[in-house]
Design a protein around this motif. Structure first.
Motif, PDB file in Angstrom:
ATOM      1  N   LEU A   1      -7.591  -4.293  -1.368  1.00 19.24           N
ATOM      2  CA  LEU A   1      -7.285  -5.374  -0.433  1.00 19.24           C
ATOM      3  C   LEU A   1      -7.744  -6.726  -0.966  1.00 19.24           C
ATOM      4  O   LEU A   1      -7.094  -7.752  -0.731  1.00 19.24           O
ATOM      5  CB  LEU A   1      -7.937  -5.089   0.924  1.00 19.24           C
ATOM      6  N   THR A   2      -8.859  -6.741  -1.695  1.00 18.06           N
ATOM      7  CA  THR A   2      -9.330  -7.993  -2.293  1.00 18.06           C
ATOM      8  C   THR A   2      -8.330  -8.492  -3.331  1.00 18.06           C
ATOM      9  O   THR A   2      -7.978  -9.680  -3.351  1.00 18.06           O
ATOM     10  CB  THR A   2     -10.707  -7.792  -2.941  1.00 18.06           C
ATOM     11  N   ALA A   3      -7.864  -7.585  -4.193  1.00 16.13           N
ATOM     12  CA  ALA A   3      -6.889  -7.963  -5.221  1.00 16.13           C
ATOM     13  C   ALA A   3      -5.567  -8.391  -4.586  1.00 16.13           C
ATOM     14  O   ALA A   3      -4.950  -9.379  -4.999  1.00 16.13           O
ATOM     15  CB  ALA A   3      -6.658  -6.793  -6.179  1.00 16.13           C
ATOM     16  N   LEU A   4      -5.129  -7.652  -3.563  1.00 17.27           N
ATOM     17  CA  LEU A   4      -3.879  -7.983  -2.891  1.00 17.27           C
ATOM     18  C   LEU A   4      -3.963  -9.356  -2.213  1.00 17.27           C
ATOM     19  O   LEU A   4      -3.040 -10.164  -2.296  1.00 17.27           O
ATOM     20  CB  LEU A   4      -3.541  -6.906  -1.852  1.00 17.27           C
ATOM     21  N   SER A   5      -5.101  -9.624  -1.549  1.00 18.24           N
ATOM     22  CA  SER A   5      -5.273 -10.905  -0.862  1.00 18.24           C
ATOM     23  C   SER A   5      -5.252 -12.055  -1.849  1.00 18.24           C
ATOM     24  O   SER A   5      -4.669 -13.116  -1.591  1.00 18.24           O
ATOM     25  CB  SER A   5      -6.583 -10.909  -0.073  1.00 18.24           C
ATOM     26  N   ARG A   6      -5.888 -11.863  -3.008  1.00 22.57           N
ATOM     27  CA  ARG A   6      -5.888 -12.911  -4.029  1.00 22.57           C
ATOM     28  C   ARG A   6      -4.455 -13.205  -4.503  1.00 22.57           C
ATOM     29  O   ARG A   6      -4.071 -14.361  -4.663  1.00 22.57           O
ATOM     30  CB  ARG A   6      -6.760 -12.481  -5.207  1.00 22.57           C
ATOM     31  N   GLU A   7      -3.692 -12.156  -4.718  1.00 23.91           N
ATOM     32  CA  GLU A   7      -2.310 -12.342  -5.159  1.00 23.91           C
ATOM     33  C   GLU A   7      -1.489 -13.048  -4.087  1.00 23.91           C
ATOM     34  O   GLU A   7      -0.680 -13.940  -4.390  1.00 23.91           O
ATOM     35  CB  GLU A   7      -1.674 -10.983  -5.473  1.00 23.91           C
ATOM     36  N   ARG A   8      -1.710 -12.686  -2.819  1.00 21.43           N
ATOM     37  CA  ARG A   8      -0.936 -13.282  -1.734  1.00 21.43           C
ATOM     38  C   ARG A   8      -1.273 -14.765  -1.547  1.00 21.43           C
ATOM     39  O   ARG A   8      -0.410 -15.560  -1.184  1.00 21.43           O
ATOM     40  CB  ARG A   8      -1.175 -12.510  -0.434  1.00 21.43           C
ATOM     41  N   VAL A   9      -2.524 -15.123  -1.772  1.00 23.12           N
ATOM     42  CA  VAL A   9      -2.894 -16.546  -1.695  1.00 23.12           C
ATOM     43  C   VAL A   9      -2.119 -17.331  -2.745  1.00 23.12           C
ATOM     44  O   VAL A   9      -1.542 -18.388  -2.461  1.00 23.12           O
ATOM     45  CB  VAL A   9      -4.418 -16.738  -1.908  1.00 23.12           C
ATOM     46  N   ILE A  10      -2.106 -16.817  -3.977  1.00 23.06           N
ATOM     47  CA  ILE A  10      -1.423 -17.495  -5.079  1.00 23.06           C
ATOM     48  C   ILE A  10       0.081 -17.563  -4.824  1.00 23.06           C
ATOM     49  O   ILE A  10       0.738 -18.554  -5.161  1.00 23.06           O
ATOM     50  CB  ILE A  10      -1.719 -16.771  -6.407  1.00 23.06           C
ATOM     51  N   GLN A  11       0.628 -16.521  -4.199  1.00 26.19           N
ATOM     52  CA  GLN A  11       2.066 -16.475  -3.935  1.00 26.19           C
ATOM     53  C   GLN A  11       2.466 -17.321  -2.735  1.00 26.19           C
ATOM     54  O   GLN A  11       3.655 -17.495  -2.473  1.00 26.19           O
ATOM     55  CB  GLN A  11       2.505 -15.020  -3.722  1.00 26.19           C
ATOM     56  N   GLY A  12       1.484 -17.847  -1.995  1.00 26.63           N
ATOM     57  CA  GLY A  12       1.788 -18.742  -0.887  1.00 26.63           C
ATOM     58  C   GLY A  12       1.894 -18.077   0.469  1.00 26.63           C
ATOM     59  O   GLY A  12       2.371 -18.691   1.424  1.00 26.63           O
ATOM     60  N   PHE A  13       1.454 -16.827   0.600  1.00 30.37           N
ATOM     61  CA  PHE A  13       1.485 -16.152   1.887  1.00 30.37           C
ATOM     62  C   PHE A  13       0.421 -16.747   2.810  1.00 30.37           C
ATOM     63  O   PHE A  13      -0.628 -17.198   2.362  1.00 30.37           O
ATOM     64  CB  PHE A  13       1.225 -14.653   1.719  1.00 30.37           C
ATOM     65  N   SER A  14       0.687 -16.720   4.102  1.00 24.27           N
ATOM     66  CA  SER A  14      -0.299 -17.153   5.093  1.00 24.27           C
ATOM     67  C   SER A  14      -1.261 -16.006   5.385  1.00 24.27           C
ATOM     68  O   SER A  14      -0.993 -14.845   5.026  1.00 24.27           O
ATOM     69  CB  SER A  14       0.404 -17.573   6.387  1.00 24.27           C
ATOM     70  N   PRO A  15      -2.406 -16.290   6.052  1.00 27.47           N
ATOM     71  CA  PRO A  15      -3.326 -15.195   6.410  1.00 27.47           C
ATOM     72  C   PRO A  15      -2.645 -14.137   7.275  1.00 27.47           C
ATOM     73  O   PRO A  15      -2.866 -12.934   7.083  1.00 27.47           O
ATOM     74  CB  PRO A  15      -4.440 -15.917   7.176  1.00 27.47           C
ATOM     75  N   ALA A  16      -1.818 -14.577   8.238  1.00 25.86           N
ATOM     76  CA  ALA A  16      -1.138 -13.626   9.118  1.00 25.86           C
ATOM     77  C   ALA A  16      -0.166 -12.752   8.327  1.00 25.86           C
ATOM     78  O   ALA A  16      -0.095 -11.533   8.538  1.00 25.86           O
ATOM     79  CB  ALA A  16      -0.395 -14.380  10.219  1.00 25.86           C
ATOM     80  N   GLU A  17       0.576 -13.366   7.403  1.00 25.13           N
ATOM     81  CA  GLU A  17       1.527 -12.596   6.590  1.00 25.13           C
ATOM     82  C   GLU A  17       0.798 -11.602   5.697  1.00 25.13           C
ATOM     83  O   GLU A  17       1.288 -10.495   5.459  1.00 25.13           O
ATOM     84  CB  GLU A  17       2.362 -13.545   5.741  1.00 25.13           C
ATOM     85  N   THR A  18      -0.384 -11.993   5.210  1.00 29.18           N
ATOM     86  CA  THR A  18      -1.166 -11.093   4.361  1.00 29.18           C
ATOM     87  C   THR A  18      -1.715  -9.921   5.166  1.00 29.18           C
ATOM     88  O   THR A  18      -1.678  -8.772   4.721  1.00 29.18           O
ATOM     89  CB  THR A  18      -2.321 -11.860   3.697  1.00 29.18           C
ATOM     90  N   ALA A  19      -2.220 -10.209   6.375  1.00 26.31           N
ATOM     91  CA  ALA A  19      -2.777  -9.147   7.223  1.00 26.31           C
ATOM     92  C   ALA A  19      -1.699  -8.177   7.692  1.00 26.31           C
ATOM     93  O   ALA A  19      -1.994  -7.011   7.995  1.00 26.31           O
ATOM     94  CB  ALA A  19      -3.483  -9.768   8.425  1.00 26.31           C
ATOM     95  N   THR A  20      -0.435  -8.634   7.714  1.00 22.82           N
ATOM     96  CA  THR A  20       0.661  -7.765   8.135  1.00 22.82           C
ATOM     97  C   THR A  20       0.797  -6.547   7.231  1.00 22.82           C
ATOM     98  O   THR A  20       1.312  -5.498   7.648  1.00 22.82           O
ATOM     99  CB  THR A  20       1.987  -8.561   8.160  1.00 22.82           C
ATOM    100  N   PHE A  21       0.340  -6.679   5.989  1.00 17.53           N
ATOM    101  CA  PHE A  21       0.360  -5.534   5.071  1.00 17.53           C
ATOM    102  C   PHE A  21      -0.346  -4.338   5.707  1.00 17.53           C
ATOM    103  O   PHE A  21       0.116  -3.197   5.580  1.00 17.53           O
ATOM    104  CB  PHE A  21      -0.333  -5.916   3.765  1.00 17.53           C
TER     105      PHE A  21
END
Length: 289
Positions: A76-96
């Motif tokens: 989840l840490t690695a995924l969150s880092r990638e999602r930040v760089i890709q421009g996802f919002s916190p809500a979009e990231t948590a949707t995973f």
């Protein structure tokens, strides 16, 4: 058979169908499908689901405190880092994580639908577990974004405090924006490093781009001047506009014996004289008749 082993067995038996339903749910609800390929999403989901099944089989607890959950945290840490760089919002990231609820709840309903008491217990435990994972994802996202912001702020500070070599043994530091304590430290380090690197005898600090000079800013400037003098370089402050001069006098700030000039050009003339140089006009070349 324990509840823990029972649920893990259900996950293992239905892992393929869970993965398919989960990925489909993520793709249908995603607003950034172009930011990550379907293959990458499926592989990330498959790896997470596999780790989740192993963790449930080993230590199914809502606190996620055991070592069995460490691979989940890392994922989840690695995924969150990638999602930040890709421009996802916190809500979009948590949707995973939260999008995994429906396929798992559907599976629980299918397995324990005839036992309402067991179904409620399984629902509650799984809800707590996934909510904890969702919070973990958001926290990792926020930490990563804060790290990126702090790094960008530092890079911006470095970019806005360039030290320029004007001539042999003369360097200039043009300041733009507000001069606070943190930035003063960066300014000092940049200036002192440049003094050593260029063996500078004169350092011009130009404050033309500093919007206001108050007592605190003046103190920061004096600290920078004092640090440069300890390195053997004399400082000249340029960019003293009429408004700034009036403010300094009104505040009663004593700049001591620091040389000040209205423009960088005037400061450079003095600096050149201090090192035994001068700038003059070249006589126009005579033209042959």
């Amino acid at each position: 058979m324990s509840e823990q082993t029972d649920f893990a067995g259900i996950l293992e038996k239905n892992e393929g169908s869970i993965l398919a339903a989960w990925v489909e749910g993520q793709l249908s609800g995603s607003t950034r499908q172009g930011a990550i390929s379907d293959g990458e999403l499926k592989e990330s989901s498959r790896a997470f689901l596999s780790s989740f099944t192993k963790a449930v089989k080993s230590d199914y607890n809502e606190q996620l405190s055991g070592e069995a959950w460490q691979p989940i945290r890392a994922h989840l840490t690695a995924l969150s880092r990638e999602r930040v760089i890709q421009g996802f919002s916190p809500a979009e990231t948590a949707t995973f994580i939260f999008s995994l609820k429906k396929p798992l709840f559907d599976l629980l309903r299918k397995e324990f639908g005839k036992d309402s008491g067991r179904l409620v217990d399984e629902y509650w435990k799984l809800t707590q577990t996934l909510d904890q994972l969702g919070l973990m994802t958001v926290e990792a996202y926020q930490n990563t974004r804060q790290e990126i912001i702090e790094r960008q702020q530092q890079e911006l500070l470095d970019l806005t405090t360039p030290v320029v070599r004007l001539w042999d043994s003369i360097v200039a530091l043009p300041l733009i924006g507000t001069l606070d304590s943190e930035r003063t430290q960066v300014v000092m380090e940049s200036l002192l490093d440049s003094i050593v690197e260029n063996e500078a005898a004169i350092a011009i600090i130009d404050i033309t781009g500093v919007p206001t000079v108050d007592t605190l800013v003046a103190q920061h400037l004096l600290k920078t001047v004092a640090a440069a003098r300890l390195m053997g370089a004399e400082c000249i402050i340029s960019g003293i506009r009429p408004q700034i001069a009036q403010t300094i006098v009104h505040l009663g700030v004593d700049l001591g014996d620091v040389v000040t000039k209205a423009t960088l050009a005037e400061a450079l003339k003095i600096a050149l004289r201090r090192v035994g140089l001068a700038v003059g006009k070249i006589a126009p070349a005579k033209q042959d008749n």
